[in-house]
Design an enzyme around this catalytic site. Sequence first.
Site, PDB file in Angstrom:
ATOM      1  N   SER A 146       0.848  -1.196   0.000  1.00 22.57           N
ATOM      2  CA  SER A 146       0.000   0.000   0.000  1.00 22.57           C
ATOM      3  C   SER A 146       0.882   1.244   0.000  1.00 22.57           C
ATOM      4  CB  SER A 146      -0.872   0.008   1.263  1.00 22.57           C
ATOM      5  OG  SER A 146      -1.525   1.252   1.402  1.00 22.57           O
ATOM      6  N   TYR A 160      -1.141  -1.102  10.285  1.00 25.16           N
ATOM      7  CA  TYR A 160      -1.214  -1.327   8.825  1.00 25.16           C
ATOM      8  C   TYR A 160       0.012  -0.729   8.148  1.00 25.16           C
ATOM      9  CZ  TYR A 160      -3.274  -1.252   4.090  1.00 25.16           C
ATOM     10  OH  TYR A 160      -3.532  -1.437   2.751  1.00 25.16           O
TER      11      TYR A 160
END
Length: 258
Positions: A146, A160
């Site tokens: 990401s 995350y």
Amino acid sequence: MRRFDGKTILVAGGGSIGPGMGNGKAAALLYAREGGRVLVVDRALEAAEETVALITAEGGQAMACAGDMTDPAAIGRATGILRDWGGIDVMHFNIGTSLPGGVTETTPEDWTRVFDINLGAAFHLSRAVLPMMEEAGRGALVFISSVASIRSGLYSYASYEVSKAALDRMARSIAAQYAPKGIRANVVLPGPIDTPHVTAVVAPDADPKELAAKRAAMTPMGRQGTPWDVAQAAAFLASDEAGFITGVCLPVDGGLTL
Ligand SMILES: NC(=O)c1ccc[n+]([C@@H]2O[C@H](COP(=O)([O-])OP(=O)(O)OC[C@H]3O[C@@H](n4cnc5c(N)ncnc54)[C@H](O)[C@@H]3O)[C@@H](O)[C@H]2O)c1
């Protein structure tokens, strides 16, 4: 000749968490459209089966396999199927989860859980497939990370961001070690992508229309990406067209990280 004719591909997390098109599902479909035989692995059997049904309806080759990829025993079952198929050419790692909260808002249990899924599963799978690729003297790994691994975004989600940053680094570490053995490892860094994962996991309480507009406005291109944008980048990195490319972290983000 299509890019994946005669190739065997494992898509880990190849289902979708909700109705519609996800990143893993689109990747599995694209590999199959380009001739690959795809093992769709997901902890939710129905999700894997749905992807396989879409592939077979188009005349492609795929099989569903249920398994939690944080569990080495389940990974053993998936790689057993690949051995029966004669090996593995591409390992596409799409699994990922996110949890809102900075460091002080994240419990140690949640921190460990996110790391187990985003990084641990990738570690266990890599350990399982790399020896098979080494035996064959070829192979490609593609990890879906990401842009959150390299920058802060709309929300704070430390577990995350940090687990995805570690995933990038692990891919580059594999790339460095395995380059002389004909095995490549690359990473795709998606920006805001319009998938069911966003409304189901990232921001379940947000108004979907408002959320979509906010996410679109984040990118210089003024739109969210589609799962196909991510799948196309991954398929390129997995293909022989990218034969001299390894250790790359490729943003697919409409210019967000410029
Ligand atoms: N949508 C976005 O805006 C965006 C942005 C950046 C990165 N990503 C990344 O894209 C990936 C998710 O894409 P998606 O839309 O396909 O999401 P998704 O949640 O719909 O699909 C992921 C699939 O993985 C499966 N899964 C989760 N944990 C698993 C495990 N332990 N073992 C086996 N299967 C497991 C889920 O059941 C699900 O079917 C993630 O890695 C995410 O971090 C998404």
